[in-house]
Design an enzyme around this catalytic site. Structure first.
Site, PDB file in Angstrom:
ATOM      1  N   CYS A 184       0.839  -1.201   0.000  1.00 52.83           N
ATOM      2  CA  CYS A 184       0.000   0.000   0.000  1.00 52.83           C
ATOM      3  C   CYS A 184       0.878   1.256   0.000  1.00 52.83           C
ATOM      4  O   CYS A 184       1.749   1.411   0.857  1.00 52.83           O
ATOM      5  CB  CYS A 184      -0.895   0.000   1.232  1.00 52.83           C
ATOM      6  SG  CYS A 184      -1.676   1.601   1.536  1.00 52.83           S
ATOM      7  N   CYS A 212       0.468   3.355   3.474  1.00 54.32           N
ATOM      8  CA  CYS A 212       0.849   2.851   4.798  1.00 54.32           C
ATOM      9  C   CYS A 212       2.169   3.491   5.255  1.00 54.32           C
ATOM     10  O   CYS A 212       3.022   3.836   4.441  1.00 54.32           O
ATOM     11  CB  CYS A 212       0.992   1.325   4.758  1.00 54.32           C
ATOM     12  SG  CYS A 212      -0.558   0.427   5.018  1.00 54.32           S
ATOM     13  N   HIS A 231      -4.156   0.485   8.096  1.00 54.33           N
ATOM     14  CA  HIS A 231      -4.711   0.207   6.761  1.00 54.33           C
ATOM     15  C   HIS A 231      -6.138  -0.356   6.816  1.00 54.33           C
ATOM     16  O   HIS A 231      -6.921  -0.165   5.877  1.00 54.33           O
ATOM     17  CB  HIS A 231      -3.784  -0.803   6.071  1.00 54.33           C
ATOM     18  CG  HIS A 231      -4.116  -1.089   4.646  1.00 54.33           C
ATOM     19  ND1 HIS A 231      -3.745  -0.256   3.606  1.00 54.33           N
ATOM     20  CD2 HIS A 231      -4.780  -2.122   4.056  1.00 54.33           C
ATOM     21  CE1 HIS A 231      -4.154  -0.764   2.453  1.00 54.33           C
ATOM     22  NE2 HIS A 231      -4.790  -1.899   2.690  1.00 54.33           N
ATOM     23  N   ASN A 286     -13.333  10.192  -1.109  1.00 54.75           N
ATOM     24  CA  ASN A 286     -13.992   9.191  -1.943  1.00 54.75           C
ATOM     25  C   ASN A 286     -13.799   7.866  -1.241  1.00 54.75           C
ATOM     26  O   ASN A 286     -12.671   7.411  -1.090  1.00 54.75           O
ATOM     27  CB  ASN A 286     -13.349   9.111  -3.331  1.00 54.75           C
ATOM     28  CG  ASN A 286     -13.564  10.363  -4.139  1.00 54.75           C
ATOM     29  OD1 ASN A 286     -14.607  11.000  -4.026  1.00 54.75           O
ATOM     30  ND2 ASN A 286     -12.586  10.732  -4.952  1.00 54.75           N
ATOM     31  N   SER A 316      -8.963   4.407  -5.271  1.00 58.28           N
ATOM     32  CA  SER A 316      -8.084   3.364  -5.785  1.00 58.28           C
ATOM     33  C   SER A 316      -7.312   2.654  -4.684  1.00 58.28           C
ATOM     34  O   SER A 316      -6.498   1.795  -4.962  1.00 58.28           O
ATOM     35  CB  SER A 316      -7.136   3.961  -6.829  1.00 58.28           C
ATOM     36  OG  SER A 316      -6.523   5.123  -6.324  1.00 58.28           O
ATOM     37  N   HIS A 334      -6.873   2.078   1.978  1.00 58.59           N
ATOM     38  CA  HIS A 334      -6.296   2.751   3.148  1.00 58.59           C
ATOM     39  C   HIS A 334      -7.139   3.994   3.452  1.00 58.59           C
ATOM     40  O   HIS A 334      -7.405   4.797   2.554  1.00 58.59           O
ATOM     41  CB  HIS A 334      -4.839   3.137   2.869  1.00 58.59           C
ATOM     42  CG  HIS A 334      -4.108   3.518   4.120  1.00 58.59           C
ATOM     43  ND1 HIS A 334      -3.123   2.739   4.689  1.00 58.59           N
ATOM     44  CD2 HIS A 334      -4.245   4.580   4.944  1.00 58.59           C
ATOM     45  CE1 HIS A 334      -2.687   3.305   5.795  1.00 58.59           C
ATOM     46  NE2 HIS A 334      -3.352   4.435   5.967  1.00 58.59           N
ATOM     47  N   HIS A 337      -8.370   7.355   3.735  1.00 59.26           N
ATOM     48  CA  HIS A 337      -7.787   8.643   3.353  1.00 59.26           C
ATOM     49  C   HIS A 337      -8.796   9.508   2.629  1.00 59.26           C
ATOM     50  O   HIS A 337      -9.801   9.026   2.114  1.00 59.26           O
ATOM     51  CB  HIS A 337      -6.556   8.446   2.454  1.00 59.26           C
ATOM     52  CG  HIS A 337      -6.894   8.014   1.057  1.00 59.26           C
ATOM     53  ND1 HIS A 337      -7.297   6.729   0.727  1.00 59.26           N
ATOM     54  CD2 HIS A 337      -6.897   8.704  -0.128  1.00 59.26           C
ATOM     55  CE1 HIS A 337      -7.526   6.655  -0.569  1.00 59.26           C
ATOM     56  NE2 HIS A 337      -7.302   7.825  -1.120  1.00 59.26           N
ATOM     57  N   GLN A 397      -8.925  13.631   0.436  1.00 59.38           N
ATOM     58  CA  GLN A 397      -8.112  14.509  -0.389  1.00 59.38           C
ATOM     59  C   GLN A 397      -8.479  15.968  -0.123  1.00 59.38           C
ATOM     60  O   GLN A 397      -9.545  16.264   0.417  1.00 59.38           O
ATOM     61  CB  GLN A 397      -8.343  14.220  -1.876  1.00 59.38           C
ATOM     62  CG  GLN A 397      -7.996  12.819  -2.308  1.00 59.38           C
ATOM     63  CD  GLN A 397      -7.982  12.698  -3.836  1.00 59.38           C
ATOM     64  OE1 GLN A 397      -7.408  13.536  -4.539  1.00 59.38           O
ATOM     65  NE2 GLN A 397      -8.608  11.665  -4.349  1.00 59.38           N
TER      66      GLN A 397
END
Ligand code: G1P
Ligand code: G1P
Lengths: 347, 347
Positions: B52, B55, B114, B154, B162, B165, B167, B169
């Site tokens: 990943c 990570c 993760h 997202n 994609s 993990h 997250h 933006q």
């Protein structure tokens, strides 16, 4: 001269038909994709599928039986999102505003043959589809209280299409929908100012620049609009200002069918797959008013970006902030232009 | 009184924050679904995945190495859609209009773990995410030429994410993006007229009606807006008019983390799956002007409609005409309200 760094640097472009800006990030297409991949569309379907509710003579979900149709065939959607006779109520309570909306939803089977798609149909057969669209636009549009007729096609499972049988839909309704309202405003502003169709002037400019033209025949052009949002978005438009499809002459109708076939063949050829898209015709409202500003056009919004299985997601930033694309309109047009006009399955 | 047939009949509702109408077709949810189904989200991920790129201690796609971070961690996106120093050009040629756009794109890792998602994180850990959002909003927003900071997430492969993990933006940019522009106009109109926040008045009305409230704590409310478009769309908003997240008091910050956790738990519980969505925070622009009209809020646009594998497609009619939904906001709110505040995997 266009700043040359627009080929590689982020910039915004104005959609003259909606008045809205879009963000272009040409350099971003280089990013690797580790996300979701889609199933490629199934091909090699049978010409008749006994379990398909759109094939001739089969039973529909709503219980009706399809006739043994040989030409394009339309019927009222068994699960219409719009209904007639829902009254005419409006509700206002503080900051809550609602109102009834009535309309009619129809399904248009393009062909009795379950295995076909527009690019694989003959020009004559596509001309018959256009004739049925004309008839529906006239009939639905002349009904009391129907002020807008939206003709569209969702093609492919990833575009929410639940049946591969070649078909489109028509949603006709009382109110002018949002996207059309925006276009009416922009078309009308230009018409009132210049006494000319904005799309005719735009088309003239595009033909002269010849950087985004994909196809051209005697009466029609297919191009990637300067402000395209979807990766291979295109627009088919007639060379003369025609307010709605009802006004096409016979030769124009045939030319429209031809360019529809040629464009959808190119689409399938990009990734050698049955290319998914939503397509829609924007044309004059049927509200009984004169619409000298209207110049009908058909747009294609296809999601595939890099391959038959990797699409562009309009999520996150696009939903909360602004439409955004990763390749330029010029790059997309170049790819489309270079592709053969013969379907990849026929080579 | 709201016309009672709006529970079952097609109608339109006004989004007071954008000024746009949406079409509601409540009766349509009965239609059978024979179309595309999605893969359900993978669960049981490891806490650390050596492959990943988000990570701790791993190598990123752009070549950098992540630190051994223990708290939320942000960095500049290796494939930023917006770039700094792209110049400030503008182009006008007949009907073609374009202009440079500059900005900064960042990635915000919510946790080093993760395997987690917001609903599975502790309130303290979520509070740390909010602190990082505050810091980024302040830092990015104070940079020369950055007038808007869009924070979003997202979640889930079907939302174009994609990497599982946890997250989000941040895309910060020079121009005010389209969706925000619409809201500024509506908020400002109301402020200028009434000297009050439209969202505060709206919230007061919703609390009184109590038909679309999903969650409430001391400082925050989560509700399904009257004009929701996505099936289980919700909005989290502070009870007092707070222009941006930088102005939250410590107790408010904790209450925000709590409602974020509770809401995302309810989401996962609807279909017993890691619920996909795009979420975004709309708040005051960072253009240096006063924004008394702003009342920040966070919206969730989740696509799932009927099950963990059947989503709502915004295609065809929605793209060419008008946003449309199949269940009412009240039905969605009722479902969400009734769901437990304990995550289904913990029962
Ligand atoms: O930046 P990512 O995660 O690679 O990409 C994802 O989010 C972006 C911002 O919402 C979208 O433009 C992309 O289409 C989506 O796949
Ligand atoms: O009417 P269908 O084919 O069942 O449904 C499809 O097209 C409609 C109109 O674009 C959309 O509202 C649906 O989300 C989509 O799945």
């Amino acid at each position: 001269m266009e700043p040359s760094n627009f080929n590689s640097n982020p910039h915004r472009r104005l959609n003259i038909l909606t008045g809205e800006w879009i963000l272009v990030s040409p350099h971003r297409n280089k990013r690797p994709w580790q996300g979701k991949t889609e199933k490629s569309a199934e091909t090699n379907l049978p010409s008749y599928d006994p379990s398909c509710y759109l094939c001739p003579t089969n039973k529909r979900m709503g219980g009706g039986i399809n006739p043994a149709y040989k030409k394009p065939f339309s019927f009222v959607n068994d699960f219409s999102a719009l209904l007639q006779d829902v009254g005419n109520e409006s509700y206002e309570n503080g900051l809550l505003y609602a109102e009834s909306e009535s309309g009619i939803c129809k399904v248009v089977c393009f062909s009795p043959d379950h295995s076909l798609t527009l690019p694989l149909m003959t020009v004559e057969a596509i001309t018959d589809v256009i004739s049925l669209w004309q008839q529906e636009y006239a009939e639905l549009g002349s009904k009391e209280g129907i002020n807008h007729v939206q003709i569209f096609e969702n093609k492919g499972a990833i575009m929410g299409c639940s049946n591969p049988h070649p078909h489109g839909q028509i949603w006709a309704q009382h109110k002018i929908p949002l996207e059309v309202e925006k276009k009416i405003r922009q078309l009308k502003n230009y018409w009132d100012k210049h006494n000319k169709s904005i799309l005719q002037d735009y088309l003239g400019q595009e033909l002269e620049l010849d950087k985004r033209i994909v196809l051209e025949n005697e009466y029609f052009v297919a191009l990637v609009p300067y402000w395209a949002v979807w990766p291979y978005e295109t627009m088919i438009l007639p060379k003369r200002k025609i307010a709605h499809i009802g006004l096409l002459t016979e030769p124009e109708k045939k030319a429209y069918a031809e360019i529809l076939k040629d464009l959808t063949i190119k689409y399938d050829n990009i990734f050698k797959t049955s290319f998914p898209y939503s397509a829609g015709i924007h044309q004059a409202p049927t509200d009984g008013k004169e619409h000298p500003e209207w110049h009908f056009h058909m747009s294609f919004y296809p999601p595939l970006l890099r391959s038959a299985t990797v699409k562009k997601f309009m999520v996150g930033y696009e939903m909360f902030a602004n439409p955004q694309r990763d390749i330029t309109a010029e790059q997309a047009a170049e790819t489309l232009k270079a592709l053969p006009k013969k379907h990849y399955t026929l080579f």
